[in-house]
Design a protein around this motif. Structure first.
Motif, PDB file in Angstrom:
ATOM      1  N   LEU A   1      -5.153 151.910  51.999  1.00 33.58           N
ATOM      2  CA  LEU A   1      -4.525 151.271  50.877  1.00 33.58           C
ATOM      3  C   LEU A   1      -4.049 151.761  49.599  1.00 33.58           C
ATOM      4  CD1 LEU A   1      -3.812 147.602  52.384  1.00 33.58           C
ATOM      5  CD2 LEU A   1      -2.412 149.687  53.097  1.00 33.58           C
TER       6      LEU A   1
ATOM      7  N   LEU B   1       1.444 137.004  44.607  1.00 35.70           N
ATOM      8  CA  LEU B   1       2.131 136.856  45.678  1.00 35.70           C
ATOM      9  C   LEU B   1       3.093 135.821  44.916  1.00 35.70           C
ATOM     10  CD1 LEU B   1       0.642 136.395  49.213  1.00 35.70           C
ATOM     11  CD2 LEU B   1       1.288 138.781  47.508  1.00 35.70           C
TER      12      LEU B   1
ATOM     13  N   TRP C   1      -6.195 144.811  66.671  1.00 36.01           N
ATOM     14  CA  TRP C   1      -5.585 146.320  67.507  1.00 36.01           C
ATOM     15  C   TRP C   1      -6.857 146.719  66.739  1.00 36.01           C
ATOM     16  CZ3 TRP C   1      -2.064 143.829  65.073  1.00 36.01           C
ATOM     17  CH2 TRP C   1      -1.710 143.997  63.386  1.00 36.01           C
TER      18      TRP C   1
ATOM     19  N   ARG D   1       2.302 134.527  60.284  1.00 32.17           N
ATOM     20  CA  ARG D   1       2.484 134.313  58.729  1.00 32.17           C
ATOM     21  C   ARG D   1       1.130 135.231  58.085  1.00 32.17           C
ATOM     22  NH1 ARG D   1       1.230 131.276  54.477  1.00 32.17           N
ATOM     23  NH2 ARG D   1       2.180 131.187  52.613  1.00 32.17           N
ATOM     24  N   GLU D   2      -0.231 134.894  58.462  1.00 31.67           N
ATOM     25  CA  GLU D   2      -1.447 134.918  57.819  1.00 31.67           C
ATOM     26  C   GLU D   2      -1.625 136.284  57.970  1.00 31.67           C
ATOM     27  OE1 GLU D   2      -0.844 132.510  60.588  1.00 31.67           O
ATOM     28  OE2 GLU D   2      -1.234 130.807  59.316  1.00 31.67           O
ATOM     29  N   LEU D   3      -1.261 137.028  58.943  1.00 28.82           N
ATOM     30  CA  LEU D   3      -1.767 138.032  58.718  1.00 28.82           C
ATOM     31  C   LEU D   3      -0.712 139.070  57.812  1.00 28.82           C
ATOM     32  CD1 LEU D   3      -2.470 139.372  62.428  1.00 28.82           C
ATOM     33  CD2 LEU D   3      -3.557 139.069  60.522  1.00 28.82           C
TER      34      LEU D   3
ATOM     35  N   LYS E   1       0.741 149.968  58.726  1.00 27.80           N
ATOM     36  CA  LYS E   1      -0.571 149.587  58.903  1.00 27.80           C
ATOM     37  C   LYS E   1      -0.306 147.898  59.599  1.00 27.80           C
ATOM     38  CE  LYS E   1      -2.361 152.884  56.217  1.00 27.80           C
ATOM     39  NZ  LYS E   1      -3.261 153.314  57.002  1.00 27.80           N
ATOM     40  N   LEU E   2       0.713 147.113  59.158  1.00 24.65           N
ATOM     41  CA  LEU E   2       0.767 146.060  59.786  1.00 24.65           C
ATOM     42  C   LEU E   2       1.674 145.648  60.616  1.00 24.65           C
ATOM     43  CD1 LEU E   2      -0.371 142.877  60.357  1.00 24.65           C
ATOM     44  CD2 LEU E   2       1.249 142.601  58.425  1.00 24.65           C
TER      45      LEU E   2
ATOM     46  N   GLN F   1       3.153 151.460  54.388  1.00 25.88           N
ATOM     47  CA  GLN F   1       1.816 151.044  54.347  1.00 25.88           C
ATOM     48  C   GLN F   1       2.065 149.515  55.139  1.00 25.88           C
ATOM     49  OE1 GLN F   1      -0.359 151.200  50.714  1.00 25.88           O
ATOM     50  NE2 GLN F   1      -0.911 152.707  51.557  1.00 25.88           N
TER      51      GLN F   1
ATOM     52  N   ARG G   1      -8.509 136.732  60.031  1.00 23.12           N
ATOM     53  CA  ARG G   1      -7.366 137.116  59.748  1.00 23.12           C
ATOM     54  C   ARG G   1      -7.651 138.392  59.478  1.00 23.12           C
ATOM     55  NH1 ARG G   1      -3.534 134.069  54.954  1.00 23.12           N
ATOM     56  NH2 ARG G   1      -4.542 131.991  55.601  1.00 23.12           N
TER      57      ARG G   1
ATOM     58  N   PHE H   1       2.190 144.006  40.176  1.00 21.63           N
ATOM     59  CA  PHE H   1       1.727 143.929  41.536  1.00 21.63           C
ATOM     60  C   PHE H   1       0.756 145.374  41.515  1.00 21.63           C
ATOM     61  CE2 PHE H   1       1.474 143.730  45.828  1.00 21.63           C
ATOM     62  CZ  PHE H   1       1.521 142.169  46.097  1.00 21.63           C
TER      63      PHE H   1
ATOM     64  N   ARG I   1      -3.591 146.653  43.146  1.00 27.36           N
ATOM     65  CA  ARG I   1      -4.351 147.281  44.222  1.00 27.36           C
ATOM     66  C   ARG I   1      -5.271 147.934  43.994  1.00 27.36           C
ATOM     67  NH1 ARG I   1      -0.420 151.253  45.507  1.00 27.36           N
ATOM     68  NH2 ARG I   1       1.520 149.240  45.864  1.00 27.36           N
TER      69      ARG I   1
ATOM     70  N   PHE J   1     -10.141 134.863  53.592  1.00 28.87           N
ATOM     71  CA  PHE J   1      -8.924 133.404  53.777  1.00 28.87           C
ATOM     72  C   PHE J   1     -10.207 132.745  54.890  1.00 28.87           C
ATOM     73  CE2 PHE J   1      -6.933 136.852  52.975  1.00 28.87           C
ATOM     74  CZ  PHE J   1      -5.581 136.801  52.141  1.00 28.87           C
TER      75      PHE J   1
ATOM     76  N   HIS K   1       0.361 137.498  55.263  1.00 25.15           N
ATOM     77  CA  HIS K   1      -0.050 137.168  53.709  1.00 25.15           C
ATOM     78  C   HIS K   1      -1.204 137.808  53.438  1.00 25.15           C
ATOM     79  CE1 HIS K   1      -2.008 134.271  51.403  1.00 25.15           C
ATOM     80  NE2 HIS K   1      -0.932 133.934  50.684  1.00 25.15           N
ATOM     81  N   MET K   2      -2.053 137.916  54.760  1.00 24.38           N
ATOM     82  CA  MET K   2      -3.416 138.682  53.972  1.00 24.38           C
ATOM     83  C   MET K   2      -2.905 140.489  53.829  1.00 24.38           C
ATOM     84  SD  MET K   2      -5.651 141.326  55.849  1.00 24.38           S
ATOM     85  CE  MET K   2      -4.788 141.322  57.536  1.00 24.38           C
ATOM     86  N   MET K   3      -2.506 141.190  54.247  1.00 24.63           N
ATOM     87  CA  MET K   3      -1.670 142.372  54.880  1.00 24.63           C
ATOM     88  C   MET K   3      -1.482 142.359  52.733  1.00 24.63           C
ATOM     89  SD  MET K   3      -1.859 145.177  56.135  1.00 24.63           S
ATOM     90  CE  MET K   3      -1.852 146.992  55.804  1.00 24.63           C
ATOM     91  N   ARG K   4      -0.047 141.241  52.409  1.00 24.52           N
ATOM     92  CA  ARG K   4       0.426 141.756  50.815  1.00 24.52           C
ATOM     93  C   ARG K   4      -0.909 141.381  50.165  1.00 24.52           C
ATOM     94  NH1 ARG K   4       5.103 138.741  52.894  1.00 24.52           N
ATOM     95  NH2 ARG K   4       6.929 139.846  53.439  1.00 24.52           N
ATOM     96  N   SER K   5      -1.414 140.553  50.071  1.00 26.48           N
ATOM     97  CA  SER K   5      -2.697 139.886  49.114  1.00 26.48           C
ATOM     98  C   SER K   5      -3.714 141.381  48.737  1.00 26.48           C
ATOM     99  CB  SER K   5      -3.931 139.194  49.548  1.00 26.48           C
ATOM    100  OG  SER K   5      -5.360 139.749  50.555  1.00 26.48           O
ATOM    101  N   PHE K   6      -3.681 142.537  49.748  1.00 25.20           N
ATOM    102  CA  PHE K   6      -4.188 144.059  49.448  1.00 25.20           C
ATOM    103  C   PHE K   6      -2.664 144.896  48.857  1.00 25.20           C
ATOM    104  CE2 PHE K   6      -7.690 142.048  52.527  1.00 25.20           C
ATOM    105  CZ  PHE K   6      -8.744 142.420  51.893  1.00 25.20           C
ATOM    106  N   ARG K   7      -2.175 144.345  48.789  1.00 27.36           N
ATOM    107  CA  ARG K   7      -0.496 145.036  47.834  1.00 27.36           C
ATOM    108  C   ARG K   7      -0.235 146.423  48.634  1.00 27.36           C
ATOM    109  NH1 ARG K   7      -3.269 141.666  43.991  1.00 27.36           N
ATOM    110  NH2 ARG K   7      -1.813 141.148  42.233  1.00 27.36           N
ATOM    111  N   PRO K   8       0.143 146.608  49.720  1.00 22.48           N
ATOM    112  CA  PRO K   8       0.118 147.833  50.432  1.00 22.48           C
ATOM    113  C   PRO K   8       1.303 147.847  50.001  1.00 22.48           C
ATOM    114  CG  PRO K   8       1.093 145.703  51.624  1.00 22.48           C
ATOM    115  CD  PRO K   8       0.636 145.262  50.353  1.00 22.48           C
ATOM    116  N   THR K   9       2.083 149.507  49.775  1.00 16.65           N
ATOM    117  CA  THR K   9       3.823 150.026  49.224  1.00 16.65           C
ATOM    118  C   THR K   9       4.231 149.159  50.486  1.00 16.65           C
ATOM    119  OG1 THR K   9       2.673 151.764  50.477  1.00 16.65           O
ATOM    120  CG2 THR K   9       2.865 151.851  48.605  1.00 16.65           C
TER     121      THR K   9
END
Lengths: 263, 257
Positions: A117, A66, A104, B155-157, B174-175, B170, A100, A85, A89, A96, B159-167
């Protein structure tokens, strides 16, 4: 679809990495990581310890791609987690400090998230997520929403989510520090067992020395600006000497220079 | 009987006992005032009796209700899609947000009556005028609410989502989209109320169908009972739409504690 390299996880090479942030309010530069050199072998379980603000979390963000290093290179195999990047994937997963989880989504749907993903077929997503939730003892709670689960159970779902992609590299950032000691120990053991069994390289970032000594094959001690103060192979220490090891790491962190007992 | 029991819904009617009691008191007061009007120096037609209003409701033409409802729903859907698309673009692009925000704020500051006059001056078609006014009033509300909701996603969510590398797609599907659903429902409820009020004013000008047009006719004929009847229908329509949205909201947001 399996994103895993058949040859196993690639090595991690950190060479002369520097990370500088510019503060938006004052405009001053802050050096978070200063000239870090590090190599992590495939399938190693490494604990990184350091005091708050020593650059651990910045290193974590560099590892997951990141952030990009301001100088130097961080490569996993022959690729950069930031520049390449998309390549990573499904190859790097994270747990964490807080779970997190998406509030929903049910436990099952949260565990499926990284699988969605990477585009696995729906049936395989469900099968894999169920397998990992069952392994983490959550088979009876797959339809529960996060607010219906305890803190320990939520963290188990987060661990299932991370392992479900069978990553090459598993990162955990203070993942057990907020739990009570019994739950934390239990989860640490589970995490470690799963990481070793799945053959992932595991990097645990922590400020708790007991945790670092308990889980790592290797303990890397960060000083300020992620200065590498010590690189300890735990196997070289007899279990009866763990108290000394703990004291030596403590002294290293306090002095911000390597304790002679560690050299 | 406990306070809790008093506040519980009347099963057969589906709304709280308090609401029923207050409505009955209001109706009784109205009827008394209607009967006392001549003695109070108020013209009898100004406060028509409940029976006259009920008779006027019986003459309501359903087509006008349907037309107004269709205008409101169509305009809200267009406003929502436009507001959402703009909010997503502005969330992704800081320069776009910086250039568009002042214009959006400007639009929101313009009175509805001014928009109606602009529409009359600019566009010949009645339907387009009404649609334009509704979209230009409701669209910015959807956009601002959606953008604020996107910025409020923890921000935490992210950050978590980006760490899984979505397009990018997505990341939004998804978020961001599920995360802003609660705000979107609130925005819909606010905009339904706004649209019902705005459409009535817009229909007063030039339209020959719809509740606003019928209100205008009733006013020209000095038929106060009809004015009240159409107003009651309008309010009922608002409550009905809000109830539908609340029902969908309740169903979709079951995950909330």
């Amino acid at each position: 679809m399996n994103t895993r390299d058949p040859g196993g996880p690639p090595p991690i090479e950190v060479r002369g990495v520097r990370k500088v942030f510019r503060q938006t309010t004052t405009g001053q530069s802050v050096v978070a990581i200063d000239r870090l050199d590090l190599t992590i072998a495939p399938r190693e379980v490494v604990a990184i310890v350091g005091q708050t603000g020593c650059g651990k979390s910045t290193f974590f963000d560099l590892m997951i791609g990141l952030e990009a290093p301001s100088e130097g290179t961080l490569r996993i195999g022959d690729k950069s987690p930031h520049a390449d990047f998309d390549y990573f994937r499904g190859k790097i997963a994270t747990v964490f400090q807080q779970d997190r989880l998406l509030p929903w989504r049910s436990a099952l749907d949260n565990a499926k998230l990284p699988l969605e993903l990477i585009g696995l077929p729906e049936e395989e997503q469900r099968e894999r997520a169920l397998t990992w939730l069952n392994r983490l003892g959550l088979g009876s709670f797959i339809n529960a929403y996060p607010h219906e689960l305890s803190g320990g159970m939520r963290q188990r779902v987060a661990i299932a989510r991370a392992f479900s992609v069978q990553p090459d590299i598993m990162l955990a950032d203070e993942a057990f520090g907020h739990l009570d000691e019994v739950t934390a120990q239990e989860l640490r053991d589970t995490f470690l067992a799963l990481a070793r069994e799945s053959g992932s390289t595991a990097i645990l970032i922590t400020h708790q020395l007991e945790e670092a000594i308990g889980v790592g094959d290797r303990i890397i001690v960060f000083g300020k600006s992620a200065k590498l103060l010590a690189d300890i192979h735990v196997a070289h220490w007899d279990k009866s000497q763990y108290g000394v090891l703990r004291e030596a790491i403590q002294a290293t962190l306090q002095a911000n220079s390597p304790d002679p007992r560690l050299t | 009987m406990s306070h809790k029991e008093l506040g519980e819904p009347v099963a057969s009617l589906g709304f709280p006992r308090h609401t029923l009691v207050s409505l009955l008191i209001f109706a009784a007061t109205w009827e008394v005032l209607s009967n006392l009007a001549p003695f109070l120096g108020i013209p009898p037609f100004a406060i028509p009796s409940l029976v006259r209003i009920a008779k006027a409701i019986g003459t309501i033409t359903p087509i006008d209700v349907v037309v107004t409802l269709a205008r409101v729903i169509a305009a809200l859907i267009v406003s929502f899609i436009a507001g959402l698309a703009l909010a997503m673009a502005m969330y992704r692009s800081d320069p776009l947000e910086k250039y568009l925000s002042p214009i959006i704020r400007l639009f929101m500051a313009v009175p509805v009556v001014s928009w109606i006059l602009f529409a009359v001056l600019w566009f010949p078609g009645v339907e387009f005028r009404i649609g334009f006014v509704l979209v230009v009033v409701c669209g910015p509300v959807f956009m601002i609410d959606t953008l604020d909701a996107m910025r409020s996603v923890p921000r935490e969510l992210r950050h978590m989502m980006r760490s899984f590398r979505p397009t990018t797609l997505q990341f939004f599907t998804k978020l961001m989209m599920p995360a802003i659903v609660p705000t979107i429902f609130t925005s819909w409820k606010v905009n339904i109320s706004l649209a019902i009020r705005v459409v009535t004013i817009a229909e007063l000008v030039g339209a020959v169908t719809g509740i606003g047009a019928q209100l205008s006719n009733a006013q020209q004929l000095f038929s106060v009972a009809d004015v009240f009847a159409w107003t009651i229908v309008l309010v009922a329509l608002l409550f009905l739409l809000e109830a539908i949205v609340s029902r969908v909201e309740h169903r979709l947001l079951r995950w909330r504690a």
